[in-house]
Scaffold this motif. Sequence first.
Motif, mmCIF file in Angstrom:
data_model
loop_
_atom_site.group_PDB
_atom_site.id
_atom_site.type_symbol
_atom_site.label_atom_id
_atom_site.label_comp_id
_atom_site.label_asym_id
_atom_site.label_seq_id
_atom_site.Cartn_x
_atom_site.Cartn_y
_atom_site.Cartn_z
ATOM 1 N N GLU A 214 -16.167 -23.900 13.172
ATOM 2 C CA GLU A 214 -14.910 -23.251 13.560
ATOM 3 C C GLU A 214 -14.205 -24.116 14.592
ATOM 4 O O GLU A 214 -14.832 -24.612 15.544
ATOM 5 C CB GLU A 214 -15.171 -21.858 14.122
ATOM 6 N N PHE A 249 -10.299 -21.054 11.904
ATOM 7 C CA PHE A 249 -10.134 -22.182 10.975
ATOM 8 C C PHE A 249 -11.449 -22.954 10.926
ATOM 9 O O PHE A 249 -12.057 -23.233 11.961
ATOM 10 C CB PHE A 249 -8.999 -23.088 11.446
ATOM 11 N N TYR A 250 -11.865 -23.313 9.702
ATOM 12 C CA TYR A 250 -13.150 -23.994 9.533
ATOM 13 C C TYR A 250 -12.948 -25.323 8.801
ATOM 14 O O TYR A 250 -12.365 -25.371 7.720
ATOM 15 C CB TYR A 250 -14.123 -23.118 8.735
ATOM 16 N N ASN A 251 -13.435 -26.377 9.405
ATOM 17 C CA ASN A 251 -13.461 -27.688 8.769
ATOM 18 C C ASN A 251 -14.224 -28.637 9.693
ATOM 19 O O ASN A 251 -14.846 -28.194 10.657
ATOM 20 C CB ASN A 251 -12.041 -28.201 8.478
ATOM 21 N N SER A 360 -8.512 -24.808 5.071
ATOM 22 C CA SER A 360 -9.679 -24.261 5.762
ATOM 23 C C SER A 360 -10.836 -24.130 4.778
ATOM 24 O O SER A 360 -10.650 -23.761 3.625
ATOM 25 C CB SER A 360 -9.354 -22.896 6.359
#
Length: 361
Positions: A214, A249-251, A360
């Motif tokens: 995250e 947000f995930y990356n 994301s």
Amino acid sequence: MAEKIKILYIDDEPDNLVGFKASFRFDYQVFIAENAVAAYLHLKNYPDIRIVFCDQRMPDQTGVELFDEMRSLYPSAVRILLTGYTDVESIIDAINKGNIFRFVKKPWAEIDIISAIEEANKFFISNYMLAVKHEELQRAYSELDKFAYSVSHDIRGPLSGILGAINVARVTDDVEGMKEVLGMMEKSLENLDNYIVNMHEYHSLQRGELQIKEIDFKEVASGLKNIYQVIAETSNISFVLKIDQSEPFYNDEGPIQLILNNLLSNAFKYQEKDKSDKVVELSIEVNKEQATFQISDNGIGILRNHINEIFNLFYRATSQSTGSGFGLYNVKSAILKLNGHIEVSSVLNRGTTFKVIIPSK
């Protein structure tokens, strides 16, 4: 569900065409043609047709002659000849002229057609993978050539500058002159260090796996502000940050930091030195699906005919800075790795805007 293999069957006898399509339409996507004109129309509309069957005895031209013509126009399609007789000369012509993959005797049996399709499809896939590998190899050779030149230019250049400064220092007793020499050495070492950092980023992008986590873009922006605020103040540049994130947000944060850092670095670097109202702006908008970054400046801009080239390895669009030519190439590589997208708009002497969209995960 896997997409059906596309097959084209060419025969001047309508009954044969109908029978072929009726037999194989459930397992394959079958196109039929009574002549070369209709066949080429199908190949034009469906360039992913993998296998072409053709009867040898056609009225206007033989199957061998059609395949001989076809292989130069559509070389990837695997060609299979249907023939009702065993004429040795015809077979030799087919091998030499039409580059035929296989023969099937008429009247054909379904099991023979299916076997031919399976073998031809394996052959098609093998050729396709070989072509992809060849393209990758050519690209690697091209990058290696550029890299060899870059090493010579971007490493030897700073080292030559340092050696030259040392030679000057040996013969001067003036303190001010010595300070000037040290400044020259410092600039050369900074260029060398920047090249090494870019090389490390390049290697990390090519080899590393994604580390999903995250991301809090307020923290990311705070770190970037700490890095660039001093540059902004000393260079009289207004640095504007706008963050809008209400969703998680995930990356992978590493490539995202690389993207933002390189684009901001360029935005500060390529300002007009004598301009009084210099501005660099970073805006970040985040929703559930994606993050959008926009980096804008009112600097020197990019010539329109250079915009399509700026992401190429070792490419320099301006002589204002002595960069390594790695920065925007690494940006593009990072964006591709994250399945993102980048757009560039620029007007010479008015500024440049980069818009980056990252999904994301």
